[in-house]
Design an enzyme around this catalytic site. Sequence first.
Site, PDB file in Angstrom:
ATOM      1  N   ASP A 170       0.829  -1.174  -0.089  1.00  0.00           N
ATOM      2  CA  ASP A 170       0.012  -0.055   0.151  1.00  0.00           C
ATOM      3  C   ASP A 170       0.881   1.178  -0.024  1.00  0.00           C
ATOM      4  OD1 ASP A 170      -2.099  -1.643  -0.153  1.00  0.00           O
ATOM      5  OD2 ASP A 170      -3.101  -0.698   1.881  1.00  0.00           O
ATOM      6  N   ASN A 189      -2.816  -4.451  -1.433  1.00  0.00           N
ATOM      7  CA  ASN A 189      -4.084  -4.654  -2.225  1.00  0.00           C
ATOM      8  C   ASN A 189      -4.308  -3.468  -2.710  1.00  0.00           C
ATOM      9  OD1 ASN A 189      -4.641  -3.535   0.405  1.00  0.00           O
ATOM     10  ND2 ASN A 189      -6.915  -3.038  -0.396  1.00  0.00           N
ATOM     11  N   HIS A 190      -3.652  -2.558  -2.573  1.00  0.00           N
ATOM     12  CA  HIS A 190      -3.679  -1.214  -3.449  1.00  0.00           C
ATOM     13  C   HIS A 190      -2.644  -0.914  -4.590  1.00  0.00           C
ATOM     14  CE1 HIS A 190      -6.575   1.752  -1.476  1.00  0.00           C
ATOM     15  NE2 HIS A 190      -6.359   0.683  -0.533  1.00  0.00           N
ATOM     16  N   HIS A 235       0.763  -8.292   3.611  1.00  0.00           N
ATOM     17  CA  HIS A 235       0.096  -7.116   3.519  1.00  0.00           C
ATOM     18  C   HIS A 235      -1.296  -7.541   4.170  1.00  0.00           C
ATOM     19  CE1 HIS A 235      -1.619  -3.145   3.055  1.00  0.00           C
ATOM     20  NE2 HIS A 235      -2.733  -3.805   2.586  1.00  0.00           N
ATOM     21  N   HIS A 295      -2.407  -3.641   6.541  1.00  0.00           N
ATOM     22  CA  HIS A 295      -3.751  -3.521   6.099  1.00  0.00           C
ATOM     23  C   HIS A 295      -4.830  -2.878   6.969  1.00  0.00           C
ATOM     24  CE1 HIS A 295      -6.621  -4.844   2.985  1.00  0.00           C
ATOM     25  NE2 HIS A 295      -7.164  -5.697   3.657  1.00  0.00           N
TER      26      HIS A 295
END
Length: 242
Positions: A10, A42-43, A91, A166
């Site tokens: 992220d 996830n980003h 993450h 996260h």
Amino acid sequence: MLGKYLFLGDYVDRGPFSIEVITLLFAYQVLHPDKVFLLRGNHESRPVNMQYGFFLECRKRYSERLYDAFQLAFYCMPLCAVISKKIICMHGGISEDLIDLNQLEKVDRPCDIPDIGVIADLTWADPDDKVLGYGGSPRGAGRSFGPEAVRKFLHLHNLDLIVRAHQVVMDGFEFFAGQQLVTIFSAPAYCGQFDNAGAVLTVAPNLVCSFTIFRPDKSYEGNTKEQKNSKPHKVSEHNEKK
């Protein structure tokens, strides 16, 4: 550069200078490939970047071509790391489908992040003490997992500790499942909407873990600055063999 540095993902979508942040980190990794390691969050994903700002930042300041170049780099990033065969880092969280860590060597990259499966769990999953094993996730991607799932995952892979990010945690770090998992969040005063501290985890050669806490300081014109504690706080110990 002393020591080794592992970042848990992220790097974009969280402010107006995402391009500078990810470019600096990639530059450090190129200069020090044996000391700087970047995991995928996830980003680091095209659909998420389209929704949360990184696409617009690239298009407004430079071009969509630059955005596509970053996406190719994101598609090739590793999903987790193991320290001294005893501490696993990612993450998001653990996956019921990850039976053997060698599965990660067979991930067909470059790839985007799907909604289900090992890749989704490693980047999206969250701990939940109300879940016994694995359950659905309110995020709509990945799964949630409980303390028993953590215990079984560690036993299956002969590991001692799970380190993940996260989620915002107010003290910068937060333990779960009897200190078998720790969430690290390194951004103080997240997005200017929280009064949370940030933290950095240090792992000594003997696998003793300690934290350095960064607390928000709002004394300067209402803005937030980071303050580093003068002494890391030793909270746990993980040796090669219990």
